[in-house]
Design an enzyme around this catalytic site. Structure first.
Site, mmCIF file in Angstrom:
data_model
loop_
_atom_site.group_PDB
_atom_site.id
_atom_site.type_symbol
_atom_site.label_atom_id
_atom_site.label_comp_id
_atom_site.label_asym_id
_atom_site.label_seq_id
_atom_site.Cartn_x
_atom_site.Cartn_y
_atom_site.Cartn_z
ATOM 1 N N GLY A 13 0.774 -1.234 0.000
ATOM 2 C CA GLY A 13 0.000 0.000 0.000
ATOM 3 C C GLY A 13 0.804 1.283 0.000
ATOM 4 O O GLY A 13 0.265 2.341 0.333
ATOM 5 N N SER A 14 2.071 1.232 -0.414
ATOM 6 C CA SER A 14 2.870 2.472 -0.409
ATOM 7 C C SER A 14 2.325 3.467 -1.433
ATOM 8 O O SER A 14 2.271 4.669 -1.168
ATOM 9 C CB SER A 14 4.341 2.163 -0.683
ATOM 10 O OG SER A 14 4.503 1.622 -1.978
ATOM 11 N N ASN A 15 1.867 2.985 -2.571
ATOM 12 C CA ASN A 15 1.259 3.901 -3.547
ATOM 13 C C ASN A 15 -0.055 4.455 -3.012
ATOM 14 O O ASN A 15 -0.370 5.635 -3.194
ATOM 15 C CB ASN A 15 1.013 3.162 -4.873
ATOM 16 C CG ASN A 15 2.246 3.092 -5.735
ATOM 17 O OD1 ASN A 15 2.607 4.063 -6.378
ATOM 18 N ND2 ASN A 15 2.909 1.957 -5.720
ATOM 19 N N LEU A 86 -3.238 -7.206 -8.298
ATOM 20 C CA LEU A 86 -2.663 -8.313 -9.071
ATOM 21 C C LEU A 86 -3.660 -9.174 -9.835
ATOM 22 O O LEU A 86 -3.251 -9.989 -10.669
ATOM 23 C CB LEU A 86 -1.815 -9.193 -8.130
ATOM 24 C CG LEU A 86 -0.606 -8.482 -7.507
ATOM 25 C CD1 LEU A 86 0.146 -9.430 -6.582
ATOM 26 C CD2 LEU A 86 0.320 -7.920 -8.577
ATOM 27 N N LEU A 88 -6.668 -10.027 -12.597
ATOM 28 C CA LEU A 88 -7.169 -9.483 -13.870
ATOM 29 C C LEU A 88 -8.545 -8.861 -13.635
ATOM 30 O O LEU A 88 -9.385 -9.453 -12.952
ATOM 31 C CB LEU A 88 -7.265 -10.605 -14.911
ATOM 32 C CG LEU A 88 -7.572 -10.177 -16.350
ATOM 33 C CD1 LEU A 88 -6.427 -9.335 -16.917
ATOM 34 C CD2 LEU A 88 -7.809 -11.407 -17.231
ATOM 35 N N ASN A 103 -4.113 2.084 -14.245
ATOM 36 C CA ASN A 103 -3.192 1.170 -13.570
ATOM 37 C C ASN A 103 -1.783 1.728 -13.663
ATOM 38 O O ASN A 103 -1.477 2.503 -14.576
ATOM 39 C CB ASN A 103 -3.233 -0.221 -14.219
ATOM 40 C CG ASN A 103 -2.281 -1.193 -13.527
ATOM 41 O OD1 ASN A 103 -2.183 -1.232 -12.292
ATOM 42 N ND2 ASN A 103 -1.530 -1.949 -14.329
ATOM 43 N N HIS A 105 2.208 0.382 -13.862
ATOM 44 C CA HIS A 105 3.080 -0.790 -14.067
ATOM 45 C C HIS A 105 4.522 -0.348 -13.887
ATOM 46 O O HIS A 105 4.927 0.682 -14.445
ATOM 47 C CB HIS A 105 2.882 -1.380 -15.460
ATOM 48 C CG HIS A 105 3.671 -2.620 -15.673
ATOM 49 N ND1 HIS A 105 3.323 -3.831 -15.113
ATOM 50 C CD2 HIS A 105 4.817 -2.837 -16.353
ATOM 51 C CE1 HIS A 105 4.226 -4.742 -15.451
ATOM 52 N NE2 HIS A 105 5.147 -4.159 -16.184
ATOM 53 N N GLU A 175 7.244 6.006 -8.850
ATOM 54 C CA GLU A 175 5.815 5.750 -8.624
ATOM 55 C C GLU A 175 5.254 6.720 -7.587
ATOM 56 O O GLU A 175 4.255 7.391 -7.808
ATOM 57 C CB GLU A 175 5.601 4.333 -8.117
ATOM 58 C CG GLU A 175 5.942 3.262 -9.087
ATOM 59 C CD GLU A 175 5.810 1.875 -8.455
ATOM 60 O OE1 GLU A 175 6.063 0.905 -9.163
ATOM 61 O OE2 GLU A 175 5.452 1.792 -7.268
HETATM 62 C C1 GRF Z 1 4.194 -1.271 -7.223
HETATM 63 O O1 GRF Z 1 5.515 -1.479 -7.568
HETATM 64 C C2 GRF Z 1 3.367 -1.181 -8.482
HETATM 65 O O2 GRF Z 1 4.026 -0.646 -9.600
HETATM 66 C C3 GRF Z 1 3.120 -2.600 -8.752
HETATM 67 O O3 GRF Z 1 2.901 -3.178 -7.478
HETATM 68 C C4 GRF Z 1 3.636 -2.460 -6.505
HETATM 69 C C5 GRF Z 1 2.679 -2.068 -5.400
HETATM 70 O O4 GRF Z 1 3.308 -1.629 -4.312
HETATM 71 N N1 GRF Z 1 2.024 -2.790 -9.680
HETATM 72 P P1 GRF Z 1 2.465 -0.999 -3.079
HETATM 73 O O5 GRF Z 1 1.450 -2.007 -2.641
HETATM 74 O O6 GRF Z 1 1.819 0.266 -3.576
HETATM 75 O O7 GRF Z 1 3.474 -0.731 -2.035
#
Ligand code: GRF
Length: 190
Positions: A13-15, A86, A88, A103, A105, A175
Site C-alpha cells: 500500500g505504499s502507492n 494483481l 485481472l 493502472n 506498471h 511511482e
Molecule cells: C508497485 O511497484 C506497483 O508498480 C506494482 O505493485 C507495486 C505495489 O506496491 N504494480 P504498493 O502495494 O503500492 O506498495
C-alpha cells in the site's frame, strides 16, 4: 461534488498512502473506498490509519458482477485506480468503468508487461535484459494485463552497477512521486 476514487491494491500500500497524502487537502478528489483481494494485505493498515472504508473482494467475489458493482455504487465510485492490484479486472468492470480506470506498471510498457510480470519479476527481467533505462507506465485498463492505452510514462537511467533491488527502488521512487499527480491530471481530463 468531489470525484470519488476507489484504490484497488493487493500489497503493502505504499502507492495508496502516497495517493491519500497527495489528495488530503484537495477537495475535488476523495478516496472513498480501498479494495483489496487479500485479508492480510498491508494496505488494510493504511486504510485504517487514514480512516478510509475498505472492502475485501477476493478472486471468487470479483466474478460476482452484482456484488462488486453494488459495493462501488454504495461508495459512489467514479474512478478506479489500480495500485499494485494483481488480479485481472473482469470484463463487466472494464465495461462499467471504461475510460475511468487507471493502472500503474513498474516498467516501460509495452516491454516487461503481461501476466506474471509484477513486482520483483519485472525488475529481474529488466536487469537480465541489460536495459539502460526503466521507469513507470500509467495506462488505462482493458481486458488484458498491461495493454490499455498509455496515459503517461516516467523514466530513470540505469547504471551497469544496478541490481534488480536497486532498479526496484529507483522505480518505486518514481511511482510515489508521479502517480498521484498523474491521477489528478487524468481526473481533470475527464
Ligand atoms: C508497485 O511497484 C506497483 O508498480 C506494482 O505493485 C507495486 C505495489 O506496491 N504494480 P504498493 O502495494 O503500492 O506498495
Amino acid at each position: 461534488m468531489p470525484t470519488r476514487i476507489s484504490v484497488f491494491a493487493s500489497g503493502t500500500g505504499s502507492n495508496t498512502r502516497a495517493i491519500l497524502e497527495f489528495f488530503q487537502f484537495n477537495y475535488d478528489v476523495e478516496v472513498s473506498l480501498i479494495v483489496t483481494n487479500r485479508p492480510d494485505a498491508g494496505v488494510i493498515q493504511v486504510a485504517e490509519e487514514w480512516k478510509v472504508p475498505y472492502a475485501i473482494i477476493g478472486k471468487s467475489d470479483l466474478s460476482d458482477e452484482e456484488l462488486v458493482l453494488a459495493v462501488l455504487e454504495e461508495y459512489q465510485v467514479d474512478v478506479i485506480i489500480l495500485a499494485g492490484w494483481l488480479l485481472l479486472i473482469p470484463g463487466y468492470l472494464v465495461k462499467e468503468f471504461k475510460g475511468r480506470m487507471l493502472n500503474i506498471h513498474p516498467a516501460l510498457l509495452p516491454k516487461f508487461g503481461g501476466k506474471g510480470m509484477w513486482g520483483s519479476y519485472v525488475h529481474k527481467a529488466v536487469h537480465e535484459a541489460n536495459e539502460r533505462e526503466s521507469g513507470i507506465t500509467i495506462h488505462l485498463v482493458n481486458e488484458h494485463y498491461d495493454e490499455g492505452a498509455i496515459w503517461a510514462q516516467h523514466k530513470v537511467a540505469l547504471e551497469s552497477s544496478d541490481t534488480p533491488e536497486s532498479i526496484e527502488n529507483k522505480v518505486r521512487s518514481l511511482e510515489l512521486k508521479h502517480y498521484p499527480q498523474e491521477i489528478k491530471n487524468f481526473i481533470e481530463s475527464l
